[in-house]
Design an enzyme around this catalytic site. Structure first.
Site, PDB file in Angstrom:
ATOM      1  N   GLU A  69       0.769  -1.244   0.000  1.00  0.00           N
ATOM      2  CA  GLU A  69       0.000   0.000   0.000  1.00  0.00           C
ATOM      3  C   GLU A  69       0.803   1.298   0.000  1.00  0.00           C
ATOM      4  O   GLU A  69       0.706   2.090   0.947  1.00  0.00           O
ATOM      5  CB  GLU A  69      -0.958   0.015   1.201  1.00  0.00           C
ATOM      6  CG  GLU A  69      -1.976  -1.106   1.169  1.00  0.00           C
ATOM      7  CD  GLU A  69      -3.054  -0.967   2.250  1.00  0.00           C
ATOM      8  OE1 GLU A  69      -2.829  -0.227   3.226  1.00  0.00           O
ATOM      9  OE2 GLU A  69      -4.101  -1.593   2.103  1.00  0.00           O
ATOM     10  N   GLU A  83      -6.009  -8.488   0.183  1.00  0.00           N
ATOM     11  CA  GLU A  83      -6.740  -8.199   1.429  1.00  0.00           C
ATOM     12  C   GLU A  83      -8.178  -7.837   1.068  1.00  0.00           C
ATOM     13  O   GLU A  83      -8.412  -7.092   0.123  1.00  0.00           O
ATOM     14  CB  GLU A  83      -6.163  -6.988   2.192  1.00  0.00           C
ATOM     15  CG  GLU A  83      -4.872  -7.243   2.902  1.00  0.00           C
ATOM     16  CD  GLU A  83      -4.343  -6.005   3.643  1.00  0.00           C
ATOM     17  OE1 GLU A  83      -5.144  -5.181   4.143  1.00  0.00           O
ATOM     18  OE2 GLU A  83      -3.108  -5.870   3.713  1.00  0.00           O
TER      19      GLU A  83
END
Ligand code: BGP
Length: 467
Positions: A161, A369
């Site tokens: 991320e 995720e």
């Protein structure tokens, strides 16, 4: 390599390991931040967390017994190189060898993240990702991991991320170094992208045969209305959240209008060197990891100010998100939301995947995720998280539909394997398929209803899952 669809769940080192001073581990920026007075929103630490450092065998066994065939976890840089550089630390390497070997023993494919938010403190103090020197330091760390674990690990993630982490560090300012400067944010993110591209190239140069990718929190973005202003806002939001990462690691270059916008903002971009163009072009990923949580509604700015305020209290109070000169985010009042303001909208994953298929037709996707955080309470020793089952079930079904419509998805990971430390949200915001009783001496693990749901779902869909 196994050609099975990856059905798994995920964690990250700082959020679950604990053992913060064990095995010669060095201090990370999160160790230091959580022990400082700046940690004042939900002042807890990851010192013990789930004690995964000692209980990994139990966690992996439960994961395997839950029908999962893959486990995503991250390596703490500070266990491998306690100060970030220098001599490798055998104890740290041995820990991850045990973790990886345990996965293999249970026929669980390890998917390993090299960097998931926790930076060795000395490197953080030298400017962290803002300092270009970190690119070489990260590369050395990556090289050691490839050498030590590459014989058994076939799926790698360079960085988790780049968007969300830098937004928190330099936008909301709720993660260390706790500043609000988008100019510094873009600089830090640039070096992350460069480090990632270098690591991808290195992985291949070393002759490794597995797949290496980057994990990007990515968002389906819709227009607030059909006006041309909203359409422009959508493009800017795409650049701000998605394309500044995904175009770079998949196509190997920055979008022109993104660079134009940064210039318009008046930022110093002298850190972008022309020699880097080739690095980005060469270091494109084998797959794109997608962390899927939220949908955004883009609208034009109201005024020219920037407003960034995170809701880490889970009290349902969300401020308007606006990036001056770019866009603002709207809200659909009819949609259900969590107390942290995350919209529940499983069908939006279909739109995101179809967009990715259009943009990057040759790059497979792994959903690295997907999950929902909320307050879970045991009732007579069980956790009935029907809301999580609904959410995850919706996601899996919409992912399947996108696959039927041509999107190349290779795996799906629930966040998280068990309840973990939720960064500065503390321990009450729970995502796990397994509940952790933090009050019990032995940190008792209790499978939630969603754990059993997932086991059945995997069985129903099968390991091939269109593979
Ligand atoms: C992602 C991170 C994870 C995890 C998850 C939930 O952004 O990669 O580490 O924490 O989101 O977020 P949070 O715990 O902040 O609610």
């Amino acid at each position: 390599m196994s050609r099975n669809f990856l059905w798994g769940s995920a964690t990250a080192a700082y959020q679950c390991e604990g053992g913060w001073r064990e095995g010669n581990k060095g201090l990370s920026n999160w160790d230091v931040f959580c022990h400082s007075e700046k940690n004042d929103v939900n002042p807890v630490t990851g010192d013990v967390a789930c004690d995964h450092y000692h209980r990994y065998e139990e966690d992996i066994r439960m994961l395997a017994e839950g029908g999962q065939n893959a486990y995503r976890f991250s390596i703490a840089w500070t266990r491998i190189l306690p100060t970030g550089v220098g001599e490798r630390n055998r104890e740290g390497i041995d820990f991850y060898n045990r973790l990886i070997d345990t996965c293999l023993q249970y026929q669980v494919e390890p998917l390993v993240t090299l960097y998931h938010y926790d930076l060795p403190q000395p490197l953080f103090e030298a400017g962290g990702w803002e300092n270009r020197r970190i690119v070489e330091q990260y590369l050395e760390y990556a090289r050691i991991c490839f050498e030590e674990f590459g014989d058994r690990v076939k799926y790698w993630v360079t960085i988790n991320e780049p968007n969300y982490e830098t937004l928190c560090c330099y936008g909301y300012g709720n993660y260390p170094p706790n500043v609000q400067s988008l100019e510094r944010r873009w600089r830090a993110m640039y070096h992350m992208m460069l480090a990632s591209a270098r690591a991808v190239s290195l992985y291949r140069e070393l002759g490794n045969q597995g797949m290496i990718g980057l994990v990007s929190d990515s968002y389906p973005i819709v227009a607030g209305d059909i006006s041309p202003e909203c359409e422009k806002a959508v493009r800017k939001a795409e650049l701000f959240f998605n394309l500044c990462v995904n175009d770079v690691c998949v196509k190997g270059s920055y979008p022109e209008d993104f660079l134009e916008q940064l210039k318009e903002d008046g930022y110093d971009l002298s850190y972008m060197l022309s020699e880097d163009l080739e690095v980005f072009a060469k270091g494109t990923v084998d797959y794109l990891g997608i962390n899927a949580y939220n949908r955004y509604i883009a609208e034009p700015c109201e005024g020219d100010g920037t407003n960034l305020k995170a809701n880490n209290k889970g009290n349902g109070e969300n401020e308007k998100f606006q990036i001056g000169g770019w866009f603002s985010l709207g809200e659909d009042k009819n949609m259900e939301k969590t107390p942290w303001g995350m919209e529940i909208c499983p069908q939006s994953i279909y739109d995101l995947l179809m967009t990715l298929k259009e943009l990057y037709p040759r790059t497979p996707v792994i959903i690295t995720e997907n999950g929902v955080g909320n307050y879970d309470e045991p009732v007579e020793g069980q956790i009935h998280d029907a809301y999580r089952i609904d959410y995850l079930n919706g996601y899996v079904d919409w992912i399947e539909k996108a696959m039927e419509d041509g999107c190349d998805v290779r795996g799906y990971f629930v966040w998280s394997t068990m309840d973990v430390y939720s960064w500065i949200n503390g321990y009450k915001k729970r995502y796990g398929l397994v509940y952790i009783d933090y009050d019990s001496e032995e940190l008792r693990r209790i499978p939630k209803d969603s754990y059993y749901w997932y086991k059945n779902k995997i069985q129903e869909k099968g390991m091939k899952f269109h593979g």
